[in-house]
Design a protein around this motif. Sequence first.
Motif, PDB file in Angstrom:
ATOM      1  N   UNK A   7      75.682  63.256  42.336  1.00 48.46           N
ATOM      2  CA  UNK A   7      75.114  64.394  43.053  1.00 48.46           C
ATOM      3  C   UNK A   7      75.451  64.259  44.532  1.00 48.46           C
ATOM      4  N   UNK A   8      75.069  65.285  45.270  1.00 48.62           N
ATOM      5  CA  UNK A   8      75.258  65.287  46.723  1.00 48.62           C
ATOM      6  C   UNK A   8      73.914  65.565  47.377  1.00 48.62           C
ATOM      7  N   UNK A  15      76.165  65.181  54.704  1.00 44.10           N
ATOM      8  CA  UNK A  15      76.262  65.174  53.252  1.00 44.10           C
ATOM      9  C   UNK A  15      76.675  63.790  52.772  1.00 44.10           C
ATOM     10  N   UNK A  16      76.047  63.367  51.680  1.00 45.91           N
ATOM     11  CA  UNK A  16      76.352  62.061  51.119  1.00 45.91           C
ATOM     12  C   UNK A  16      76.486  62.209  49.606  1.00 45.91           C
ATOM     13  N   UNK A  20      76.050  56.761  40.483  1.00 47.66           N
ATOM     14  CA  UNK A  20      75.493  55.528  39.930  1.00 47.66           C
ATOM     15  C   UNK A  20      75.690  55.526  38.420  1.00 47.66           C
ATOM     16  N   UNK A  21      75.943  54.357  37.883  1.00 52.17           N
ATOM     17  CA  UNK A  21      76.042  54.180  36.439  1.00 52.17           C
ATOM     18  C   UNK A  21      75.131  53.024  36.064  1.00 52.17           C
ATOM     19  N   UNK A  22      74.310  53.228  35.029  1.00 47.18           N
ATOM     20  CA  UNK A  22      73.425  52.145  34.632  1.00 47.18           C
ATOM     21  C   UNK A  22      73.351  52.037  33.116  1.00 47.18           C
ATOM     22  N   UNK A  41      78.356  66.816  29.843  1.00 42.84           N
ATOM     23  CA  UNK A  41      77.418  67.894  30.154  1.00 42.84           C
ATOM     24  C   UNK A  41      76.121  67.272  30.647  1.00 42.84           C
ATOM     25  N   UNK A  42      75.483  67.939  31.588  1.00 37.35           N
ATOM     26  CA  UNK A  42      74.222  67.438  32.142  1.00 37.35           C
ATOM     27  C   UNK A  42      73.108  67.484  31.104  1.00 37.35           C
TER      28      UNK A  42
END
Length: 68
Positions: A7-8, A15-16, A20-22, A41-42
Amino acid sequence: MSLRHESEIVQFGEKRKISVELRAKAIGEVTEMLLAAQLGIEHGFEGFVGSQRNGRGIVFHIQTIELK
């Protein structure tokens, strides 16, 4: 299995990009729902975060999923 979030956000007016992956774990009917989920897909997940058995890192334990 692992989950990825991207996301942003705006932090201090700039803007950042967040990425992340967990590691994730599911049992029972939640696992069946995950197997039916379409990749890329979200989706919405609820659960809790705990440590891995070896104490290195965290695991997200999925308790409910909202397929979109």
